[in-house]
Design an enzyme around this catalytic site. Structure first.
Site, mmCIF file in Angstrom:
data_model
loop_
_atom_site.group_PDB
_atom_site.id
_atom_site.type_symbol
_atom_site.label_atom_id
_atom_site.label_comp_id
_atom_site.label_asym_id
_atom_site.label_seq_id
_atom_site.Cartn_x
_atom_site.Cartn_y
_atom_site.Cartn_z
ATOM 1 N N TYR A 143 0.749 -1.562 -0.066
ATOM 2 C CA TYR A 143 -0.075 0.048 0.126
ATOM 3 C C TYR A 143 0.660 1.229 -0.062
ATOM 4 C CZ TYR A 143 -3.719 3.344 1.382
ATOM 5 O OH TYR A 143 -4.592 4.217 1.504
ATOM 6 N N LYS A 147 1.400 3.516 -2.939
ATOM 7 C CA LYS A 147 0.938 5.292 -3.249
ATOM 8 C C LYS A 147 1.795 5.566 -3.423
ATOM 9 C CE LYS A 147 -3.197 4.499 -2.285
ATOM 10 N NZ LYS A 147 -4.812 5.469 -3.153
ATOM 11 N N ASN A 172 -6.036 10.179 7.832
ATOM 12 C CA ASN A 172 -7.217 8.730 8.596
ATOM 13 C C ASN A 172 -8.629 9.787 8.596
ATOM 14 O OD1 ASN A 172 -5.335 8.122 9.658
ATOM 15 N ND2 ASN A 172 -5.864 6.490 10.995
ATOM 16 N N VAL A 185 -10.006 1.750 12.408
ATOM 17 C CA VAL A 185 -10.173 1.781 13.442
ATOM 18 C C VAL A 185 -11.471 2.129 14.211
ATOM 19 C CG1 VAL A 185 -9.189 3.776 14.193
ATOM 20 C CG2 VAL A 185 -8.482 2.523 16.452
ATOM 21 N N SER A 187 -14.390 2.033 12.373
ATOM 22 C CA SER A 187 -15.479 1.093 12.282
ATOM 23 C C SER A 187 -15.502 0.399 13.018
ATOM 24 C CB SER A 187 -15.335 0.382 10.829
ATOM 25 O OG SER A 187 -13.455 0.805 10.415
ATOM 26 N N PHE A 189 -14.509 0.513 16.617
ATOM 27 C CA PHE A 189 -15.062 0.372 17.817
ATOM 28 C C PHE A 189 -15.929 1.109 17.997
ATOM 29 C CE2 PHE A 189 -10.606 2.457 19.340
ATOM 30 C CZ PHE A 189 -9.587 1.060 19.241
ATOM 31 N N THR A 208 -0.103 7.883 17.361
ATOM 32 C CA THR A 208 -1.761 8.672 17.697
ATOM 33 C C THR A 208 -2.015 7.897 15.993
ATOM 34 O OG1 THR A 208 0.155 10.029 17.006
ATOM 35 C CG2 THR A 208 -0.426 10.180 19.077
ATOM 36 N N ARG A 209 -2.684 8.856 16.309
ATOM 37 C CA ARG A 209 -3.769 9.161 14.369
ATOM 38 C C ARG A 209 -4.486 10.582 14.812
ATOM 39 N NH1 ARG A 209 -1.129 5.708 13.509
ATOM 40 N NH2 ARG A 209 -1.151 3.616 12.737
ATOM 41 N N PRO A 270 3.103 2.320 12.612
ATOM 42 C CA PRO A 270 2.805 3.806 12.468
ATOM 43 C C PRO A 270 2.568 4.336 14.407
ATOM 44 C CG PRO A 270 1.845 3.861 10.489
ATOM 45 C CD PRO A 270 1.654 2.541 10.475
HETATM 46 P P1 NAD Z 1 -12.560 2.234 0.133
HETATM 47 O O1 NAD Z 1 -11.938 1.041 -0.155
HETATM 48 O O2 NAD Z 1 -13.944 2.435 0.846
HETATM 49 O O3 NAD Z 1 -13.252 2.411 -1.614
HETATM 50 C C1 NAD Z 1 -12.336 1.996 -2.576
HETATM 51 C C2 NAD Z 1 -12.384 2.033 -3.697
HETATM 52 O O4 NAD Z 1 -11.833 1.468 -4.842
HETATM 53 C C3 NAD Z 1 -13.920 0.295 -3.874
HETATM 54 O O5 NAD Z 1 -15.133 1.446 -3.900
HETATM 55 C C4 NAD Z 1 -12.834 -0.530 -4.657
HETATM 56 O O6 NAD Z 1 -13.826 -1.333 -4.716
HETATM 57 C C5 NAD Z 1 -12.692 0.171 -5.396
HETATM 58 N N1 NAD Z 1 -11.400 -0.423 -5.956
HETATM 59 C C6 NAD Z 1 -10.165 -1.371 -5.108
HETATM 60 N N2 NAD Z 1 -9.950 -1.869 -6.776
HETATM 61 C C7 NAD Z 1 -10.264 -1.565 -6.964
HETATM 62 C C8 NAD Z 1 -9.866 -1.608 -8.697
HETATM 63 N N3 NAD Z 1 -8.145 -2.597 -8.949
HETATM 64 N N4 NAD Z 1 -10.292 -1.742 -9.847
HETATM 65 C C9 NAD Z 1 -11.713 -0.817 -10.071
HETATM 66 N N5 NAD Z 1 -11.517 0.247 -8.115
HETATM 67 C C10 NAD Z 1 -11.091 -0.506 -7.331
HETATM 68 O O7 NAD Z 1 -11.562 2.763 0.514
HETATM 69 P P2 NAD Z 1 -11.208 5.009 1.114
HETATM 70 O O8 NAD Z 1 -11.571 4.990 3.012
HETATM 71 O O9 NAD Z 1 -13.267 5.489 0.399
HETATM 72 O O10 NAD Z 1 -10.204 5.610 -0.008
HETATM 73 C C11 NAD Z 1 -10.525 5.998 -0.846
HETATM 74 C C12 NAD Z 1 -8.823 6.418 -1.957
HETATM 75 O O11 NAD Z 1 -8.651 7.526 -0.225
HETATM 76 C C13 NAD Z 1 -8.055 5.186 -1.367
HETATM 77 O O12 NAD Z 1 -7.610 5.641 -3.134
HETATM 78 C C14 NAD Z 1 -7.536 5.335 -0.322
HETATM 79 O O13 NAD Z 1 -5.881 5.041 -0.547
HETATM 80 C C15 NAD Z 1 -7.191 6.770 0.025
HETATM 81 N N6 NAD Z 1 -6.636 6.981 1.300
HETATM 82 C C16 NAD Z 1 -8.349 7.146 1.792
HETATM 83 C C17 NAD Z 1 -7.596 7.495 3.521
HETATM 84 C C18 NAD Z 1 -8.820 6.816 4.135
HETATM 85 O O14 NAD Z 1 -8.253 7.448 5.711
HETATM 86 N N7 NAD Z 1 -10.328 6.759 4.154
HETATM 87 C C19 NAD Z 1 -7.031 7.478 3.927
HETATM 88 C C20 NAD Z 1 -5.412 7.952 2.692
HETATM 89 C C21 NAD Z 1 -5.731 8.037 1.566
HETATM 90 N N1 UDP Z 2 -5.706 -0.570 15.631
HETATM 91 C C1 UDP Z 2 -6.871 -0.877 16.659
HETATM 92 N N2 UDP Z 2 -7.518 -1.760 17.387
HETATM 93 C C2 UDP Z 2 -8.581 -1.570 16.264
HETATM 94 C C3 UDP Z 2 -8.723 -1.362 15.017
HETATM 95 C C4 UDP Z 2 -6.821 -0.863 14.688
HETATM 96 O O1 UDP Z 2 -6.143 -0.400 17.665
HETATM 97 O O2 UDP Z 2 -9.898 -2.632 16.105
HETATM 98 C C5 UDP Z 2 -4.954 0.278 15.747
HETATM 99 C C6 UDP Z 2 -3.650 0.122 14.705
HETATM 100 O O3 UDP Z 2 -3.498 -0.338 15.039
HETATM 101 C C7 UDP Z 2 -3.287 1.238 14.752
HETATM 102 C C8 UDP Z 2 -5.177 2.970 14.319
HETATM 103 O O4 UDP Z 2 -5.457 1.882 15.258
HETATM 104 O O5 UDP Z 2 -2.522 2.206 15.062
HETATM 105 C C9 UDP Z 2 -5.023 3.204 13.067
HETATM 106 O O6 UDP Z 2 -5.515 1.749 12.460
HETATM 107 P P1 UDP Z 2 -6.223 2.088 10.879
HETATM 108 O O7 UDP Z 2 -6.234 0.532 10.560
HETATM 109 O O8 UDP Z 2 -7.497 2.616 11.150
HETATM 110 O O9 UDP Z 2 -5.534 3.387 10.472
HETATM 111 P P2 UDP Z 2 -4.004 3.163 9.955
HETATM 112 O O10 UDP Z 2 -2.495 2.210 10.928
HETATM 113 O O11 UDP Z 2 -3.770 2.711 7.947
HETATM 114 O O12 UDP Z 2 -3.652 4.610 9.696
#
Ligand code: NAD
Ligand code: UDP
Length: 328
Positions: A143, A147, A172, A185, A187, A189, A208-209, A270
């Protein structure tokens, strides 16, 4: 404008589509439904200005659009680690296809990158000119390195082919429509709390986040797309919380009697993450407006309604055992 949203049936993508449709644009949603669902965009089906295409971006596609929001990629660690090779293909080959499309049709393209490009950051808070501290061979690499290559490809298409790019580094983000089994995290919780189960804190919960509510994030994406700066730009809420604080906040909001259960910390998790949003403030005039408790309130209501609609029997607060931290 005609606007293509890849990953439009997902969490952020579907909220973005709601905004774009509301502003009177024509929207093409492209998704392979890996983590996205038709339910998220159901209200636009049948609308003449909305088109849904089931397509996997690791295959090329020809379309016409003025702007492309490129969001397709699973964002939750459990989903992106389920098939890591596919995650890399989506980030690298998929982004290559979208940049190639943008080049051919002369569309502006916004890449949804991530704070994960900073890895386990040694600089705090994270500024955009920090190059990051990323493990290239760990379980998160599909991932975060994926990216990073997607960002590299975007800037190379820009320098080499004048493709009009925008790069957002999203921190996040949470809100309604996250999947119940998403694994992230907030969803986790919220679902655990509503079901009267123990909240699973990984490690000691001292990591932290910084949590951004989805409507704020969508606003930032639209400002970045329509502004003059290509980025990268951090988009996130600078309010930083430990994971234990988040658990306690949700516990207090849903049911103070819930247990907190400590579980092992996943590999390469992280330790700290907080965006420096000076660029977003000065370049885009953007900053988050929804504080954590307000955003959590909206998120908890959405999850409660969905769980009840699915026929779940949710316990009444106060009927569980008294809170005592349990280590397992
Ligand atoms: P999500 O998983 O809900 O949405 C991703 C969407 O992409 C889904 O609808 C999935 O079906 C589609 N998808 C995945 N692989 C695909 C492929 N090969 N072809 C076509 N469609 C595909 O995630 P999200 O939280 O909505 O995130 C959306 C974007 O934002 C992602 O690129 C993610 O990396 C980025 N992002 C999200 C967060 C966050 O906290 N939600 C943080 C940082 C970056
Ligand atoms: N985390 C947690 N309990 C959970 C899910 C996640 O303590 O049920 C922690 C995880 O280890 C991380 C933080 O929450 O430190 C954020 O996790 P998430 O997967 O939401 O996002 P990311 O790690 O990609 O920032």
């Amino acid at each position: 404008m005609r606007i293509l949203v890849t990953g439009g049936a997902g969490f952020i993508g579907s909220h973005l589509i709601d905004r774009l449709m509301g502003e009177g644009h024509e929207v093409i949603c492209l998704d392979n439904f890996y983590t996205g669902h038709k339910q998220n965009i159901l209200k636009w089906m049948g609308n003449p200005y909305f088109e849904l295409i089931r397509h996997d971006i690791t295959e090329p596609i020809r379309l016409e659009a003025d702007q492309i929001y490129h969001l397709a990629c699973p964002a939750s660690p459990i989903h992106y680690q389920y098939n890591p090779v596919k995650t890399i293909k989506t980030n690298v080959i998929g982004t290559l296809h979208m940049l190639g499309l943008a080049k051919r049709i002369k569309a502006r393209i916004l890449l949804a990158s991530t704070s994960e490009v900073y890895g386990d950051p040694e600089l705090h808070p994270q500024q955009e000119d920090y190059w990051g501290n990323v493990n290239p061979i760990g379980i998160r690499s599909c991932y975060d390195e994926g990216k990073r290559v997607a960002e590299t490809l975007s800037f190379d298409y820009h320098r080499q082919n004048n493709v009009d790019i925008r790069v957002a580094r999203i921190f996040n983000t949470y809100g309604p429509r996250m999947l119940e089994n998403d694994g992230r995290v907030v969803s986790n919780f919220v679902v655990q709390a509503l079901q009267g189960k123990a909240l699973t804190v990984y490690g000691e919960g001292s990591q932290t986040r910084s949590f951004c509510y989805v409507s704020d994030l969508v606003d930032g994406l639209i400002r970045l797309m329509n502004g003059n700066h290509i980025g990268p730009v951090n988009l996130g809420n600078p309010d930083e919380y430990t994971i234990l604080e988040l658990a306690q906040t949700i516990q207090a909001m849903v049911n103070p009697h819930l247990e907190v259960q400590f579980k092992p910390l996943p590999q390469d998790d992280p330790r700290r993450r907080q965006p420096d949003i000076t660029r977003a403030r000065t370049w885009l005039g953007w900053e988050p407006t929804i504080p954590l408790k307000q955003g959590l309130d909206l998120t908890i209501s959405d999850f409660r309604a969905r769980l009840l609609a699915e026929g779940n029997d949710l316990p009444t607060p106060g009927t569980e055992t008294l809170a005592t931290p349990v280590v397992s």
